[in-house]
Structure formats: C-alpha cells, structure tokens
Design a protein around this motif. Structure first.
Motif, short mmCIF file in Angstrom:
data_model
loop_
_atom_site.label_atom_id
_atom_site.label_comp_id
_atom_site.label_asym_id
_atom_site.label_seq_id
_atom_site.Cartn_x
_atom_site.Cartn_y
_atom_site.Cartn_z
N PRO A 61 0.58 -9.90 -9.86
CA PRO A 61 -0.33 -9.09 -9.05
C PRO A 61 -0.15 -9.44 -7.57
CG PRO A 61 -1.57 -10.62 -10.44
CD PRO A 61 -0.12 -10.86 -10.67
N ALA A 62 0.62 -8.64 -6.86
CA ALA A 62 0.96 -8.95 -5.47
C ALA A 62 0.22 -8.10 -4.46
CB ALA A 62 2.47 -8.78 -5.27
N MET A 63 -0.23 -6.91 -4.87
CA MET A 63 -0.86 -6.00 -3.91
C MET A 63 -2.34 -6.30 -3.71
SD MET A 63 0.58 -2.19 -4.30
CE MET A 63 2.32 -1.86 -4.21
N SER A 64 -2.73 -6.29 -2.46
CA SER A 64 -4.15 -6.33 -2.12
C SER A 64 -4.66 -4.89 -2.16
CB SER A 64 -4.32 -6.90 -0.71
OG SER A 64 -3.76 -6.00 0.25
N ILE A 65 -5.94 -4.72 -1.97
CA ILE A 65 -6.50 -3.36 -1.90
C ILE A 65 -5.84 -2.61 -0.74
CG2 ILE A 65 -8.58 -2.02 -1.39
CD1 ILE A 65 -8.60 -3.09 -4.21
N ASP A 66 -5.69 -3.26 0.42
CA ASP A 66 -5.04 -2.61 1.56
C ASP A 66 -3.62 -2.20 1.24
OD1 ASP A 66 -7.33 -2.81 3.12
OD2 ASP A 66 -6.69 -4.65 4.11
N ASP A 67 -2.88 -3.06 0.53
CA ASP A 67 -1.51 -2.71 0.12
C ASP A 67 -1.52 -1.50 -0.82
OD1 ASP A 67 -0.51 -4.92 1.53
OD2 ASP A 67 -0.49 -6.20 -0.26
N ALA A 68 -2.47 -1.47 -1.75
CA ALA A 68 -2.56 -0.35 -2.69
C ALA A 68 -2.88 0.95 -1.97
CB ALA A 68 -3.61 -0.64 -3.77
N ILE A 69 -3.74 0.88 -0.96
CA ILE A 69 -4.07 2.07 -0.16
C ILE A 69 -2.81 2.58 0.53
CG2 ILE A 69 -5.33 2.88 1.89
CD1 ILE A 69 -7.62 0.94 0.97
N ALA A 70 -2.04 1.68 1.15
CA ALA A 70 -0.81 2.07 1.84
C ALA A 70 0.21 2.62 0.85
CB ALA A 70 -0.24 0.88 2.61
N TYR A 71 0.36 1.97 -0.29
CA TYR A 71 1.30 2.42 -1.32
C TYR A 71 0.94 3.82 -1.80
CZ TYR A 71 3.75 2.68 -5.80
OH TYR A 71 4.53 3.09 -6.84
N HIS A 72 -0.32 4.02 -2.10
CA HIS A 72 -0.78 5.32 -2.60
C HIS A 72 -0.55 6.40 -1.55
CE1 HIS A 72 -3.04 8.12 -5.02
NE2 HIS A 72 -3.80 8.41 -3.99
N GLY A 73 -0.86 6.10 -0.30
CA GLY A 73 -0.63 7.07 0.78
C GLY A 73 0.84 7.42 0.92
N GLN A 74 1.71 6.42 0.78
CA GLN A 74 3.15 6.67 0.87
C GLN A 74 3.65 7.47 -0.33
OE1 GLN A 74 5.14 5.94 3.53
NE2 GLN A 74 6.61 7.20 2.45
N ALA A 75 3.12 7.16 -1.51
CA ALA A 75 3.53 7.90 -2.71
C ALA A 75 3.19 9.38 -2.57
CB ALA A 75 2.85 7.31 -3.95
N LEU A 76 2.03 9.67 -1.98
CA LEU A 76 1.65 11.06 -1.76
C LEU A 76 2.56 11.72 -0.74
CD1 LEU A 76 -2.24 10.85 -1.71
CD2 LEU A 76 -0.79 11.70 -3.54
N ALA A 77 2.90 10.98 0.32
CA ALA A 77 3.76 11.52 1.37
C ALA A 77 5.17 11.78 0.85
CB ALA A 77 3.80 10.55 2.55
N ASP A 78 5.63 10.95 -0.09
CA ASP A 78 6.98 11.09 -0.62
C ASP A 78 7.13 12.22 -1.63
OD1 ASP A 78 7.85 9.02 0.92
OD2 ASP A 78 7.84 7.53 -0.68
N SER A 79 6.01 12.68 -2.21
CA SER A 79 6.13 13.76 -3.20
C SER A 79 6.28 15.08 -2.45
CB SER A 79 4.92 13.79 -4.12
OG SER A 79 3.76 14.11 -3.38
N ASP A 80 7.36 15.80 -2.75
CA ASP A 80 7.58 17.06 -2.04
C ASP A 80 7.04 18.24 -2.84
OD1 ASP A 80 9.70 18.06 -3.81
OD2 ASP A 80 10.87 16.42 -2.97
N ALA A 81 6.92 19.37 -2.18
CA ALA A 81 6.33 20.56 -2.79
C ALA A 81 7.13 21.03 -3.99
CB ALA A 81 6.21 21.67 -1.75
#
Length: 114
Positions: A61-81
């Motif tokens: 378990p390496a991610m903090s809550i802040d890391d998870a927020i950043a990861y989730h935001g990036q995952a959404l940004a990386d998904s294309d239409a």
C-alpha cells in the motif's frame, strides 16, 4: 498483518463502484457508499488471499489519499472519447470519495511486492 490501502469510491445514480489503485484488477460494486466500503474491503482480502495462494507478491500500500486523488484524476484525463464510446452512454458520476481501507492478511508467509 494489516495493510491499509487508499480506495476510490464513485457513486452514480443507481450504485457505487470502488477500486484500490495499488491493487490492479480488484474492484467492487454496491448500492451505497457505506456498503461499498465493506464490499471493497472484502474484495481486497479475497484478491490478496488469491495472490498469496498463487505465490504472487502482495501489492504494497503505497498511495496516500492525495496520491489516489491524483491517480484517479489522471486516469480520467487519459481515457479518450473513443474508448469510452465502447461503453455506450456512460452514466455521469454524482460523487467521488477517497477513503482508506484496512485489510487483515491472515497468511504470515505473504511476500510484499516492491
């Protein structure tokens, strides 16, 4: 051994889904966010037990809550239409919560990845 993972819980109009970014392939669904916490805890324990049985390392378990927020935001940004179009009309997310979930590992021979 107890491990604490950051999890992402998304609520849509008719249910919730959750995943732990540190544990690829482990997801769960439920009707409410509170039920989702119990379900993702159970899913993580089941997934990790399977890894241990297979002799695979347990994700640290390496991610903090802040890391998870950043990861989730990036995952959404990386998904294309185009890739999202494969799922039809996606239901919009009503809310996203970031929590930590503690998982008890009952197998003392578990090897942590990393």
């Amino acid at each position: 051994m107890k491990l604490t993972y950051a999890v992402v819980i998304e609520q849509i109009s008719n249910n919730c889904g959750a995943y732990a970014p540190d544990v690829p392939g482990c997801i769960s669904t439920a009707e409410t966010p509170d039920e989702m916490l119990a379900n993702i805890r159970e899913a993580l324990a089941f997934h990790i037990d399977g890894l241990v049985e297979s002799g695979d390392p347990v994700p640290v378990p390496a991610m903090s809550i802040d890391d998870a927020i950043a990861y989730h935001g990036q995952a959404l940004a990386d998904s294309d239409a185009e890739s999202m179009a494969d799922y039809g009309d996606a239901t919009s997310t009503l809310s996203t919560r970031f929590e930590t979930v503690e998982v008890e590992i009952s197998t003392p021979q578990a090897t942590l990845a990393g």
